[in-house]
Design a protein around this motif. Sequence first.
Motif, short mmCIF file in Angstrom:
data_model
loop_
_atom_site.label_atom_id
_atom_site.label_comp_id
_atom_site.label_asym_id
_atom_site.label_seq_id
_atom_site.Cartn_x
_atom_site.Cartn_y
_atom_site.Cartn_z
N MET A 1 0.96 -1.15 0.01
CA MET A 1 0.01 0.10 0.06
C MET A 1 0.82 1.21 -0.02
N ALA A 2 0.58 2.19 -0.87
CA ALA A 2 1.31 3.44 -0.86
C ALA A 2 1.37 4.42 0.03
N ARG A 3 2.29 5.00 0.46
CA ARG A 3 2.22 6.16 1.50
C ARG A 3 1.53 7.45 1.00
N ALA A 4 1.05 7.98 1.76
CA ALA A 4 0.31 9.14 1.58
C ALA A 4 0.29 10.31 2.61
N GLU A 5 -0.66 10.97 2.90
CA GLU A 5 -0.86 12.07 3.76
C GLU A 5 -0.41 11.90 4.95
N ASN A 6 0.48 12.90 5.81
CA ASN A 6 1.08 12.61 6.96
C ASN A 6 0.24 13.33 8.02
N LYS A 7 -1.17 12.98 7.87
CA LYS A 7 -2.13 13.59 9.00
C LYS A 7 -3.24 12.78 9.09
N VAL A 8 -4.01 12.47 10.31
CA VAL A 8 -5.09 11.95 10.44
C VAL A 8 -6.34 12.74 10.00
N THR A 9 -7.18 12.32 9.25
CA THR A 9 -8.53 13.04 8.64
C THR A 9 -9.33 11.96 8.84
N ALA A 10 -10.65 12.62 9.62
CA ALA A 10 -11.66 11.63 9.72
C ALA A 10 -12.54 11.88 8.44
N GLY A 11 -12.84 10.73 7.89
CA GLY A 11 -14.07 10.77 6.94
C GLY A 11 -15.47 10.79 7.51
N PRO A 12 -16.33 11.07 6.27
CA PRO A 12 -17.75 11.16 6.78
C PRO A 12 -18.47 10.08 7.32
N THR A 13 -18.09 8.95 7.25
CA THR A 13 -18.38 7.74 8.16
C THR A 13 -18.12 7.88 9.49
N ALA A 14 -16.68 8.01 9.57
CA ALA A 14 -16.39 8.10 11.08
C ALA A 14 -16.83 9.39 11.83
N GLN A 15 -17.25 10.44 11.07
CA GLN A 15 -17.81 11.54 11.80
C GLN A 15 -19.24 11.39 12.15
N MET A 16 -20.06 10.60 11.19
CA MET A 16 -21.22 9.98 11.53
C MET A 16 -21.20 9.12 12.75
N VAL A 17 -20.55 8.41 12.75
CA VAL A 17 -20.31 7.21 14.00
C VAL A 17 -20.01 7.96 15.34
N ALA A 18 -19.14 8.94 15.00
CA ALA A 18 -18.98 9.91 16.51
C ALA A 18 -19.98 10.65 16.94
N ASN A 19 -20.58 11.39 16.24
CA ASN A 19 -21.98 11.93 16.49
C ASN A 19 -22.86 11.05 16.92
N LEU A 20 -23.34 9.94 16.37
CA LEU A 20 -24.21 9.21 16.72
C LEU A 20 -23.91 8.44 18.02
N ALA A 21 -22.40 8.08 18.35
CA ALA A 21 -22.38 7.41 19.66
C ALA A 21 -22.24 8.35 20.69
N ARG A 22 -21.89 9.62 20.41
CA ARG A 22 -22.10 10.74 21.48
C ARG A 22 -23.43 10.80 21.96
N LYS A 23 -24.49 11.05 20.95
CA LYS A 23 -25.90 11.14 21.15
C LYS A 23 -26.55 10.18 21.87
N LEU A 24 -26.11 8.81 21.27
CA LEU A 24 -26.60 7.70 22.27
C LEU A 24 -26.08 7.76 23.35
N ARG A 25 -25.00 8.04 23.71
CA ARG A 25 -24.43 7.92 25.12
C ARG A 25 -24.85 8.92 26.20
N VAL A 26 -25.38 10.17 25.65
CA VAL A 26 -26.00 11.43 26.22
C VAL A 26 -27.26 10.83 26.48
N ARG A 27 -28.00 10.19 25.70
CA ARG A 27 -29.37 9.86 25.94
C ARG A 27 -29.48 8.69 27.00
N LYS A 28 -28.46 7.87 27.03
CA LYS A 28 -28.52 6.82 28.06
C LYS A 28 -27.99 7.55 29.49
N GLY A 29 -27.28 8.80 29.50
CA GLY A 29 -26.92 9.36 30.84
C GLY A 29 -25.58 9.05 31.22
N TRP A 30 -24.81 8.25 30.17
CA TRP A 30 -23.40 7.90 30.65
C TRP A 30 -22.36 8.91 30.21
#
Length: 278
Positions: A1-30
Motif C-alpha cells: 500500500m502506498a504512503r500518503a498524507e502525513n496526518k489523520v483525517t476523519a471521513g464522513p462515516t467516522a464523523q457520523m459514528v462519532a456524532n451518533l455514539a455521542r448522542k446515544l451515550r448522552v441519551r443513556k446518561g453515561w
Amino acid sequence: MARAENKVTAGPTAQMVANLARKLRVRKGWTQEQLGTELGFSGAAVSAMETLAQPASDDMLVQLERVLGDGMDIFEDARVPVRLEKFPVQFQDYSLLEQQALALRLYATFILHGLFQTEAYARALIGGGYPPFPEQRVEELVEARMARKVLFDRNPVALIEMVVEESVLRRAIGSEEIMRGQMLHLAQCARRRNVTLQVLPMNCGLSGEHAGDRGGMTLAETPEHDHLAFLEVQGESLIIADSAKVSTYAHCYAKIRAQALDPRESLGLIEELAGEQR
C-alpha cells in the motif's frame, strides 16, 4: 500500500459514528468513562473517537453495535466504510475492489504484499518509511492493513496467487525476530487451499531474462468476471480496465509465474529462511 498524507483525517462515516455514539451515550446518561467501561475501552479512547482525534477502530465499532446499536446494525454497517476511510485516498478504490474480488494474482517485487504481512512487519515497514508518519497514523494504517486479511476466510472463498521476489524475503524489515515471524506466517498462508504462493529466485530466467523487470502488479477478477489491473509506484496508483492492456499484464504475469519456483519448492525456501532467523 502506498504512503500518503502525513496526518489523520476523519471521513464522513467516522464523523457520523462519532456524532451518533455521542448522542446515544448522552441519551443513556453515561459519561465517556462509563461508555468506555461498557465497551471495554478507556474513557480517553471514547473521547478520542467522539472528537475524531482517533476514529473508531474496527473492534470499537463491534462493541458500539453491541452496546448502543439496539439491533439496528448502524455501527456494524459502518465497519467497511470506516475502514476504507483510513486508507490513503489513492488506495480506497482498490481496497473495495480487493475485498470483493473473486480472484487476485499478485506480484511483489520490493516488499511483501499487504495481505500477507504480519502486524509486526507492517508496523516496522510503515513506521520506518519516509516521510515519517505520526505514531497515531502508523497505528491507524497498521490496523487498516490487518483488517484486509478477512479476505482469506471470506465466503465465497477468494482465490489468491502471489509470486514474490526472493530478494523480498531476504530484505530485513525490522528485526530478525520480525522476519522470522513473517516467514512462519507466510508458510502458513502458503498451506491454505485457496492460496498459491511462489518465489521468483534470484537466477530466475534463462540467459538472464527477467519477465518482471518493470515492477509489481495486481490482477483482479471482479464478481462480474471483469478483469482489472492495479499498479502502484511512489505514492501513486492506477486501476486499469482496458481489456487489451489487462491482457498484456496477464501474459506478463504468466511468464513471471513460469520463471518462479513451484509452490512446494517455494514453501521449502520460505521455511529455510524462517529457520535462519534465530
